[in-house]
Design an enzyme around this catalytic site. Sequence first.
Site, PDB file in Angstrom:
ATOM      1  N   CYS A   1       0.698  -1.222  -0.070  1.00  0.00           N
ATOM      2  CA  CYS A   1       0.067   0.110  -0.016  1.00  0.00           C
ATOM      3  C   CYS A   1       0.792   1.389  -0.026  1.00  0.00           C
ATOM      4  O   CYS A   1       1.366   1.652  -1.034  1.00  0.00           O
ATOM      5  CB  CYS A   1      -1.112   0.061   1.303  1.00  0.00           C
ATOM      6  SG  CYS A   1      -2.493   1.017   0.830  1.00  0.00           S
TER       7      CYS A   1
ATOM      8  N   HIS B   1      -3.176  -5.680   2.684  1.00  0.00           N
ATOM      9  CA  HIS B   1      -2.872  -5.807   4.104  1.00  0.00           C
ATOM     10  C   HIS B   1      -3.330  -7.098   4.803  1.00  0.00           C
ATOM     11  O   HIS B   1      -3.716  -8.119   3.766  1.00  0.00           O
ATOM     12  CB  HIS B   1      -3.576  -4.859   5.000  1.00  0.00           C
ATOM     13  CG  HIS B   1      -3.099  -3.306   4.494  1.00  0.00           C
ATOM     14  ND1 HIS B   1      -1.945  -2.675   4.751  1.00  0.00           N
ATOM     15  CD2 HIS B   1      -3.582  -2.587   3.625  1.00  0.00           C
ATOM     16  CE1 HIS B   1      -1.833  -1.653   4.408  1.00  0.00           C
ATOM     17  NE2 HIS B   1      -2.977  -1.120   3.866  1.00  0.00           N
TER      18      HIS B   1
HETATM   19  N1  GLN Z   1      -2.465   6.864   2.098  1.00  0.00           N
HETATM   20  C1  GLN Z   1      -2.407   6.065   1.121  1.00  0.00           C
HETATM   21  C2  GLN Z   1      -3.886   5.965   0.585  1.00  0.00           C
HETATM   22  O1  GLN Z   1      -4.970   6.062   1.391  1.00  0.00           O
HETATM   23  C3  GLN Z   1      -1.946   4.712   1.669  1.00  0.00           C
HETATM   24  C4  GLN Z   1      -2.995   4.138   2.760  1.00  0.00           C
HETATM   25  C5  GLN Z   1      -2.403   2.575   3.251  1.00  0.00           C
HETATM   26  O2  GLN Z   1      -1.350   2.483   3.183  1.00  0.00           O
HETATM   27  N2  GLN Z   1      -3.299   1.749   3.787  1.00  0.00           N
HETATM   28  O3  GLN Z   1      -3.944   5.555  -0.644  1.00  0.00           O
END
Ligand code: GLN
Length: 238
Positions: free
Chosen positions: A92, A189
């Site tokens: 992510c 995740h």
């Molecule tokens: N801030 C980024 C987004 O919202 C990554 C989010 C994350 O790593 N879960 O796309």
Amino acid sequence: MSLTILHLYPKEMNLYGDHGNVLALKKRCEWRKIRTKVIEYEPGDPLPKDFDIIFGGGGQDSGQSKIEQDLLRIAPEMKARIEDGTPALLICGLYQLFGKYFETAEGKRINGANILPLATVAGPKRLIGNIKISTSSFGDVVGYENHSGLTKISKNANAFGTVVTGAGNNGEDLTEGIFYKNCIGTYLHGPILPKNPRVADFLITKALERKTGKKYTLDRLNDRIELRAHNVAATRPR
Ligand code: GLN
């Protein structure tokens, strides 16, 4: 035999159990009598010379801003390693920042290391929920996604997988993540490795092969519990 895992920015970039990926790598090595060392790398630290696997998790937009400058500082070394085939798993927030940039909903651009051929712009709504993808190398892979970023990978890049349920890179083109050399970038995740053990073993195998210069076949483990977790996750509604 011993493998060193470089864990990038564990303080800021660690969401929804991402740290469990490091534990899964360690455990799966330990069960096969392969020693491991984990280096937790934070902004400003000297970059170690020797490491065999790179891992980086997800983070909030604010966390991504905090590590931006340091990531740009280590980008040339990271690029050399990814190009050279060092196995890596980027989830992510760091998946986004190994690409060109992440542009937040407020229009602020956070520059990426520009190693992976992709760019990300925040969309109008967050993409949240269980996700299942189909991959050519690992079969179905399951996880959980929560991101605002809509990622476009370059036309000739290989996605990590094709979305079966969920949104993936952008909710439109059915691509999920990227698979570049031995680097996997993904929105999954969960953490992803404990319930997708083939992905974990891919990273370990590639690390051993690079280290020894020989083909490697890992001892098989009894993955009954891991596969049960996989199957339960695979049948969860979005
Ligand atoms: N801030 C980024 C987004 O919202 C990554 C989010 C994350 O790593 N879960 O796309």
